[in-house]
Write an enzyme that holds these catalytic residues in place. Structure first.
Site, mmCIF file in Angstrom:
data_model
loop_
_atom_site.group_PDB
_atom_site.id
_atom_site.type_symbol
_atom_site.label_atom_id
_atom_site.label_comp_id
_atom_site.label_asym_id
_atom_site.label_seq_id
_atom_site.Cartn_x
_atom_site.Cartn_y
_atom_site.Cartn_z
ATOM 1 C CE LYS A 161 -3.378 2.484 2.960
ATOM 2 N NZ LYS A 161 -4.229 2.411 4.181
ATOM 3 C CG ASP A 190 -5.764 7.627 5.084
ATOM 4 O OD1 ASP A 190 -6.710 8.273 4.568
ATOM 5 O OD2 ASP A 190 -5.918 6.561 5.722
ATOM 6 C CE LYS A 192 -6.727 8.254 8.554
ATOM 7 N NZ LYS A 192 -7.305 7.114 9.271
ATOM 8 C CG ASP A 205 -2.116 4.987 5.171
ATOM 9 O OD1 ASP A 205 -1.911 3.912 5.767
ATOM 10 O OD2 ASP A 205 -3.240 5.320 4.733
ATOM 11 C CG ASP A 235 -10.035 7.012 7.280
ATOM 12 O OD1 ASP A 235 -9.011 7.010 6.572
ATOM 13 O OD2 ASP A 235 -10.019 7.189 8.516
ATOM 14 C CD GLU A 276 -7.011 4.992 2.808
ATOM 15 O OE1 GLU A 276 -7.968 5.068 3.602
ATOM 16 O OE2 GLU A 276 -5.854 4.713 3.167
ATOM 17 N NE ARG A 314 -11.002 -1.557 3.992
ATOM 18 C CZ ARG A 314 -11.549 -1.865 5.159
ATOM 19 N NH1 ARG A 314 -12.701 -2.517 5.212
ATOM 20 N NH2 ARG A 314 -10.969 -1.526 6.280
HETATM 21 N N1 BES Z 1 -4.419 4.058 7.117
HETATM 22 C C1 BES Z 1 -5.530 3.750 7.925
HETATM 23 C C2 BES Z 1 -5.236 2.675 8.966
HETATM 24 C C3 BES Z 1 -4.302 3.054 10.079
HETATM 25 C C4 BES Z 1 -4.802 3.487 11.282
HETATM 26 C C5 BES Z 1 -2.949 2.931 9.932
HETATM 27 C C6 BES Z 1 -3.954 3.798 12.308
HETATM 28 C C7 BES Z 1 -2.082 3.253 10.959
HETATM 29 C C8 BES Z 1 -2.593 3.674 12.156
HETATM 30 C C9 BES Z 1 -6.674 3.240 7.054
HETATM 31 O O1 BES Z 1 -6.747 3.787 5.791
HETATM 32 C C10 BES Z 1 -7.924 3.583 7.764
HETATM 33 O O2 BES Z 1 -8.211 4.735 7.905
HETATM 34 N N2 BES Z 1 -8.665 2.574 8.203
HETATM 35 C C11 BES Z 1 -9.876 2.772 8.909
HETATM 36 C C12 BES Z 1 -10.888 1.802 8.353
HETATM 37 C C13 BES Z 1 -12.261 2.017 8.892
HETATM 38 C C14 BES Z 1 -12.832 3.289 8.320
HETATM 39 C C15 BES Z 1 -13.115 0.836 8.509
HETATM 40 C C16 BES Z 1 -9.631 2.483 10.386
HETATM 41 O O3 BES Z 1 -8.907 1.537 10.695
HETATM 42 O O4 BES Z 1 -10.117 3.241 11.213
HETATM 43 ZN ZN ZN Z 2 -5.034 4.481 4.979
HETATM 44 MN MN MN Z 3 -7.816 5.572 5.740
#
Ligand code: BES
Ligand code: ZN
Ligand code: MN
Length: 541
Positions: free
Chosen positions: A308, A313, A320, A331, A390, A392, A394
Site C-alpha cells: 500500500k 491519508d 480523520k 500510510d 477512510d 481507502e 483496501r
Molecule cells: N491508514 C488507515 C489505517 C491506520 C490506522 C494505519 C492507524 C495506521 C494507524 C486506514 O486507511 C484507515 O483509515 N482505516 C480505517 C478503516 C475504517 C474506516 C473501517 C480504520 O482503521 O479506522
Molecule cells: Zn489508509
Molecule cells: Mn484511511
C-alpha cells in the site's frame, strides 16, 4: 555517496568487505587484536562466572580492568551495561568497550542485531565513524545467521534521516566529514549531530564458507530496509505518488528490473475504478508502480510483493481527527517496504522471478472527492458501496491485486499495508497480523517474520465474517463495521485475488512509531522489509 578511491584494495587485504551498504561492512579474519580500530566492542553475557574467549583476551590486554569492574558489581552484563577503556599502546584497538548482551540462554539472532546496533550507537555518541564488533555467533544461531544479523543491526543503526535539516552536515547528505588518523570525525560544529558510522567490522567467533555471503545478505537486507525508511520519513509533500514512481525507476535502472508505471490514463484503460476513486479528491496524480526482477528461469511464474502506497491519508470526506494526522504520511509504509525489498533483491540478484507492485495515491478531500454512499466499479468488475472514504487502502489494493494476479499468474502473492486501526488494538506494536487463503503460505510468512524479528501472527479469515461486507446496493461494502476490522478488511482484499495463493500483512501497528530496538529511531521503522526478504529468499529453490 562519497567513497575515497583505493580504500578497499589497499587497506584491508585479506578481509572480505562488502560495499552493498551506504557504509563499508567487513569481516575480520585472523587476530582480532591486531586489527587497527578506534573502537573494539565485545559483548559479555549476564551472570557469567568467568570471562571466556575474546572477552577474556581483551581484558588481559587492558590489565584486568574490566574484570575488576565486574567484581565490583559495576558491570553485570545487562543490555544497557557498558565499560570503556582507553589503551595507551600503539596498534590494534585504541578503545576497548564491553557491552552487556543479556542472558546467555536468551541469545539469538536478534541479540546479535542489538549488540551490533548498540555498538554503533556508542560509536556515534563518541563521534567515531568506524568500529569493530566481536560477535559470539556460536551462541546466536551459528556463523551464517549470526553474521547476517550483526550486519543488519549495524547497518540499520547507522542510518538516520537528515536530508531536511539545514545543517552543514545534512547538506553533505549525512555522509559526515572524513575521519582523521585517530578515527575521530573532524570539525563538527558544537550543535551539529554526530557523524554517522560508515565502517563496521564484524569478528565472528567461528568460521564458515557462507560467512561472506551472510555478511552481504545482512548488509543488503538492512540497506533495503533503510531505503524503505527513507521513503517513510520523507513527508507527504516530498514522497508523492510520482516521487515513489521515480524512485522505482531509479531502482529499475540500477538493478535491471523491467518497470511499468501506470498513470491516470492507463488506469482508465485498465478500468481501475477503485484506485481512481481514492485519488479523485487529490491534485496529485496516482501511480501504479510495477517492477519485475527476472532472476529465475524464463517461464517460471513469479512471486508477487504488493504494498500500500498511500502517501497521505486524511481520511477523505470521512475526514480523520487532526490530532496525530501527520503520522498518516506513513500510510505508504507497505509500498516503501516493497521498494526496499526490491532493492535488496536486485543487489543480491536473487535467483527467482519477483514482481513488486505499489499502488500509490493520496486520500484527500475536494469537490471531486468520492463521497460516502457512492458506488464504484473495481478493475475486477465487482461494485463497491463506499461507506467510509477512510477505508481507502483496501480499494487501491483491490485494483493492484487483481492486476498482478491477472497479468502475472503469480505462484504466491504477499501484500503488506497499514490497513486498519483495529490491528493496532489486536496486536499492538510488536506483531503484524497475517491473514490469507493458504495455510502453508501463512506459515511461511510467519516463520520469515520470526527469522527477521519482524514478527506477525495469524488472525482467522473464517467465512462468517464475510457477511459484514454485504451491501444492499452493490456487490460489497468497503467497511464491515467495528467488530473484527482487520479480518473484514482482509476479507475485502481476498475478493480480488481470484484463486491465487495469497497472504496479507496488516502493518498498521508495526510500520512506524516509537523505537522497539536499538537499531530503530522514532519514526518510520522499515518494517516489514526484512520479513519480505526472508520470505522471498526462502522461496529460492
Ligand atoms: N491508514 C488507515 C489505517 C491506520 C490506522 C494505519 C492507524 C495506521 C494507524 C486506514 O486507511 C484507515 O483509515 N482505516 C480505517 C478503516 C475504517 C474506516 C473501517 C480504520 O482503521 O479506522
Ligand atoms: Zn489508509
Ligand atoms: Mn484511511
Amino acid at each position: 555517496m562519497k567513497r575515497r578511491k583505493g580504500d578497499f584494495a589497499n587497506s584491508y587485504i585479506g578481509h572480505p568487505v562488502t560495499d552493498v551498504a551506504h557504509m563499508k561492512v567487513g569481516l575480520i579474519r585472523g587476530d582480532l587484536f591486531s586489527h587497527d580500530t578506534p573502537l573494539l566492542v565485545l559483548p559479555v553475557f549476564q551472570g557469567e562466572a568467568r570471562l571466556e574467549g575474546a572477552a577474556a583476551r581483551a581484558d588481559e590486554l587492558i590489565g584486568g580492568a574490566f574484570g575488576r569492574a565486574r567484581k565490583a558489581g559495576d558491570f553485570k552484563g545487562k543490555e544497557e551495561d557498558f565499560f570503556l577503556h582507553y589503551r595507551s599502546e600503539e596498534g590494534g584497538p585504541t578503545r576497548i568497550a564491553f557491552v552487556g548482551a543479556g542472558r546467555r540462554e536468551d541469545a539469538d539472532a536478534e541479540v546479535a542485531r542489538k549488540v551490533a546496533a548498540r555498538a554503533v550507537r556508542r560509536a556515534e555518541s563518541l563521534s567515531l565513524t568506524s568500529i569493530s564488533v566481536h560477535v559470539p555467533v556460536s551462541r546466536m544461531g551459528g556463523v551464517e545467521v549470526g553474521v547476517q544479523a550483526a550486519a543488519e543491526g549495524g547497518v540499520l543503526a547507522a542510518w538516520d534521516f537528515r536530508e531536511l535539516k539545514s545543517t552543514a552536515e545534512s547538506r553533505s547528505n549525512g555522509d559526515g566529514p572524513d575521519q582523521g588518523d585517530d578515527g575521530k570525525a573532524q570539525s563538527s560544529g558544537e550543535d551539529a549531530p554526530p557523524p554517522l558510522v560508515n565502517e563496521l567490522w564484524i569478528h565472528p567467533d567461528g568460521e564458515s564458507d557462507g560467512a561472506e555471503r551472510s555478511l552481504k545478505a545482512g548488509a543488503a537486507f538492512a540497506e533495503g530496509e533503510n531505503l524503505a525508511r527513507l521513503l517513510q520519513w520523507r513527508p507527504g509533500n516530498v514522497a508523492t505518488p510520482a516521487h515513489l514512481a521515480s524512485v522505482a525507476l531509479s531502482l529499475a535502472e540500477e538493478h535491471g528490473f523491467t518497470s511499468r508505471i501506470l498513470g491516470p490514463g492507463e488506469m482508465e484503460a485498465e478500468r481501475m475504478g477503485a484506485l481512481l476513486s481514492v485519488a479523485a479528491g487529490s491534485e496529485q496524480e496516482p501511480r501504479l508502480i510495477v517492477l519485475e526482477h527476472h532472476g529465475g528461469e524464463e517461464g517460471d511464474s513469479p512471486i508477487a510483493l504488493v504494498g500500500k502506497g498511500l502517501t497521505f491519508d486524511s481520511g477523505g470526506i470521512s475526514i480523520k481527527p487532526s490530532l496525530g494526522m501527520e503520522d498518516m504520511k506513513y500510510d505508504m509504509s507497505g509500498g516503501a517496504a516493497v521498494l526496499g525489498a526490491m532493492k535488496a533483491i536486485g543487489v543480491l540478484d536473487l535467483p527467482l522471478n519477483v514482481v513488486g507492485v505499489v499502488p500509490a495515491s493520496e486520500n484527500l478531500l475536494s469537490g471531486k472527492a468520492t463521497k460516502p454512499g457512492d458506488v464504484i466499479r473495481t478493475r475486477a468488475g465487482k461494485t463497491v458501496e463506499i461507506i467510509n472514504t477512510d477505508a481507502e487502502g483496501r480499494l487501491i489494493l483491490a485494483d493492484a491485486l487483481s492486476y498482478v494476479v491477472d497479468r502475472y499468474r503469480p505462484d504466491a502473492v504477499l501484500d503488506c499495508a497499514t490497513l486498519t486501526g483495529a490491528c493496532v488494538l489486536a496486536l499492538g506494536h510488536h506483531a503484524a497480523a497475517v491473514l490469507g487463503n493458504d495455510e502453508e503460505l501463512i506459515e511461511e510468512v510467519r516463520a520469515a517474520g520470526d527469522r527477521a524479528s519482524e514478527r506477525c501472527w495469524p488472525l482467522p479469515l473464517w467465512k462468517p465474517y464475510r457477511k459484514q461486507l454485504e451491501s444492499p446496493v452493490a456487490d460489497l461494502k468497503n467497511v464491515g463495521g467495528r467488530p473484527a476490522g482487520t479480518i473484514t478488511a482482509a476479507w475485502f482484499l481476498s475478493e480480488f485475488v481470484g484463486d491465487a495463493r495469497w497472504a496479507h500483512l496488516d502493518i498498521a501497528g508495526t510500520a512506524y512509531g516509537e523505537p522497539r530496538a536499538p537499531y530503530h529511531r522514532k519514526g518510520g521503522l522499515g518494517f516489514p522489509t526484512r520479513l519480505l526478504l526472508e520470505w522471498v529468499r526462502s522461496r529460492v529453490r
